[in-house]
Scaffold this active site. Structure first.
Site, PDB file in Angstrom:
ATOM      1  N   ARG A  36       0.978  -1.298   0.110  1.00 29.74           N
ATOM      2  CA  ARG A  36      -0.013  -0.034  -0.221  1.00 29.74           C
ATOM      3  C   ARG A  36       0.870   1.402   0.008  1.00 29.74           C
ATOM      4  O   ARG A  36       2.085   1.162   0.302  1.00 29.74           O
ATOM      5  CB  ARG A  36      -1.102   0.071   1.202  1.00 29.74           C
ATOM      6  CG  ARG A  36      -1.975  -1.036   1.164  1.00 29.74           C
ATOM      7  CD  ARG A  36      -2.890  -1.109   2.364  1.00 29.74           C
ATOM      8  NE  ARG A  36      -3.840  -2.220   2.485  1.00 29.74           N
ATOM      9  CZ  ARG A  36      -4.993  -2.100   1.843  1.00 29.74           C
ATOM     10  NH1 ARG A  36      -5.327  -1.001   1.157  1.00 29.74           N
ATOM     11  NH2 ARG A  36      -5.740  -3.033   2.292  1.00 29.74           N
ATOM     12  N   ASP A  63     -14.589  -5.320  -1.745  1.00 29.14           N
ATOM     13  CA  ASP A  63     -15.550  -4.506  -1.128  1.00 29.14           C
ATOM     14  C   ASP A  63     -16.599  -4.051  -2.192  1.00 29.14           C
ATOM     15  O   ASP A  63     -17.701  -3.615  -1.982  1.00 29.14           O
ATOM     16  CB  ASP A  63     -14.811  -3.439  -0.552  1.00 29.14           C
ATOM     17  CG  ASP A  63     -14.467  -3.330   0.849  1.00 29.14           C
ATOM     18  OD1 ASP A  63     -14.525  -4.586   1.185  1.00 29.14           O
ATOM     19  OD2 ASP A  63     -13.570  -2.582   1.234  1.00 29.14           O
ATOM     20  N   ILE A 117     -11.006 -14.545   3.542  1.00 25.37           N
ATOM     21  CA  ILE A 117     -11.933 -14.639   2.451  1.00 25.37           C
ATOM     22  C   ILE A 117     -11.108 -13.850   1.168  1.00 25.37           C
ATOM     23  O   ILE A 117     -11.905 -13.919   0.286  1.00 25.37           O
ATOM     24  CB  ILE A 117     -13.189 -14.112   2.859  1.00 25.37           C
ATOM     25  CG1 ILE A 117     -13.072 -12.478   3.088  1.00 25.37           C
ATOM     26  CG2 ILE A 117     -13.912 -14.690   3.985  1.00 25.37           C
ATOM     27  CD1 ILE A 117     -14.511 -11.760   3.355  1.00 25.37           C
TER      28      ILE A 117
END
Length: 436
Positions: free
Chosen positions: A150, A206, A360
């Site tokens: 990131r 998301d 997940i």
């Protein structure tokens, strides 16, 4: 409201090189066809009976073009994966490489290491030269063979790196933060007048990228979340007043929680960031849960990680390397409040807490995501070879599209509390539409 100019795609210039792809033109019926550059996909496909929208807004249709901006034999491409893990990253790397190498005949494809750090020689690892042998079986594994990270790097340094390595096409695989970085790179390239295409592949479990119907990894994440929800149901119903509490990812959007709820059909309460949570009061969550336990003696609750910020505003907050706020952990907070409320009400309760967040997102892609990743990767290559830039591959009404990156990162897509998805969740769970 969107205007027609909002969806215009930047191009590096005229396309003059014939595509090496064995596809047909308009008159051919025996072969799959090239996509004309003027092909469009309507943004809005339904409207009120009173009349059509004032202005027709369309997305450019994705797909292989008959004429290319780059000469494939003289092109060098690179792929970078950024941000958190997501099922399907290796699938995208592999399919993009195979399309470039075998179908376009691009002589060299580089894999940049550990996110945008790989474009900064001062901090990054040297790139890998991808080969058929290197990518042969990577799609069978979760994670990313290139590594990820990131955080931004100096945009001028990243563009200097692309120039120094002779890279003409950069594929950026990632979510909102990655696309913001890709936009900065593309804008600096255009400012310098360079001929380097920057194309995004939308990655986030998301599912929160604007004007992109679906991002890759979502279906696999929902599958794995469903397994956890079913396990939580087994735990809950096997105990007297058992509560299976499951926290899933979803910092700003509750798509995983909502979709996994519908897949499982065993959830009684789904808590998402888009619907404010009120704990106390006769119609608050805790009292509603107590009434459920009195009636059925078990319950399953799924909560997205971004829920309850108004309840946790006094908790210390952090930011990740990309500058995104890390919300305080709603899971243990909710568990403790459930136990405390039931104790005060004289109701025995047995809470089992599950946090499968990283599970997940780190598994290999399922079949549906694998097919989707393959298509996204190949469409990204087609766009880049045709000189499209500052663009991300989207899906709209089931058709692959080109979406300007500035438009895609102008906000975040969220679950619509008045929309069909949330209506289905309310019907499935039987929970109140709002917490009062």
């Amino acid at each position: 409201m969107l205007a027609p100019h909002d969806t215009a795609i930047a191009s590096l210039g005229p396309c003059t090189f014939p595509s090496p792809l064995r596809l047909g033109g308009r008159a051919d019926t025996a072969l799959p066809r090239f996509v004309p550059d003027g092909a469009r996909v309507r943004f809005q496909v339904e409207w009120e009976a009173e009349g059509q929208p004032a202005a027709e807004v369309c997305f450019e249709k994705a797909g292989p073009r008959e004429k290319l901006f780059f000469d494939p034999r003289q092109t060098r491409a690179a792929i970078v994966t950024c941000g958190g893990l997501c099922p399907g990253l290796n699938n995208v790397i592999r399919s993009a490489f195979l399309e470039l190498h075998y179908n376009y005949g691009v002589p060299e494809v580089l894999g940049l290491r550990y996110g945008y750090a790989g474009l900064n020689p001062a901090v990054g690892e040297p790139p890998l030269r991808l080969s058929p042998e290197l990518v042969d079986t990577i799609h069978e594994e979760g994670g990313t063979m290139l590594g990820t990270s990131r955080g931004p790097q100096p945009v001028d340094v990243m563009v200097d790196f692309l120039v120094s390595r002779g890279i003409h096409l950069l594929l950026c695989v990632g979510g909102d933060g990655t696309l913001r970085g890709a936009r900065a790179i593309a804008e600096e390239i255009l400012r310098r007048g360079l001929s380097i295409a920057v194309v995004g592949v939308p990655k986030t479990i998301d599912n929160d990228i604007l004007y992109v119907e679906r991002t890759f990894g979502v279906q696999t994440a929902v599958d794995k979340a469903r397994e956890v929800l079913d396990a939580a149901h087994n735990e809950a119903k096997s105990a007297y007043n058992g509560v299976g509490l499951v926290k899933v990812m979803g910092r700003d959007a509750g798509f995983i929680a909502a979709m996994a709820t519908l897949a499982s059909q065993e959830v009684n309460f789904t808590l998402i960031p888009e619907v404010p949570l009120r704990l106390d009061g006769p119609r608050g969550f805790l009292e509603t849960l107590r009434r459920r336990l009195m009636a059925r003696h078990h319950a399953v609750v799924v909560v997205a990680e971004g829920v309850g910020r108004e309840l946790l505003r006094d908790e210390p907050t952090e930011t990740d390397a990309s500058g995104n706020p890390r919300p305080p952990d709603i899971g243990p907070f909710l568990r403790n409040h459930i136990v405390r409320h039931m104790r005060q009400a004289g109701v025995p309760v047995d809470v089992k807490y599950f946090d499968p967040s990283y599970l997940i997102r780190s598994v290999p892609a399922n079949s549906e995501d694998a097919i989707f990743c393959d298509a996204l990767a190949r469409h990204a290559v087609h766009a880049g070879m045709a000189g499209k830039t500052n663009v991300v591959i989207g899906l709209w009404h089931g058709v692959f599209t080109h979406v300007p990156i500035p438009l895609a990162v102008s906000g975040k897509k969220q679950v619509d509390p008045a929309g069909a998805l949330w209506k289905s969740v309310l019907a499935c769970t039987g929970q109140p539409a709002v917490w009062e």
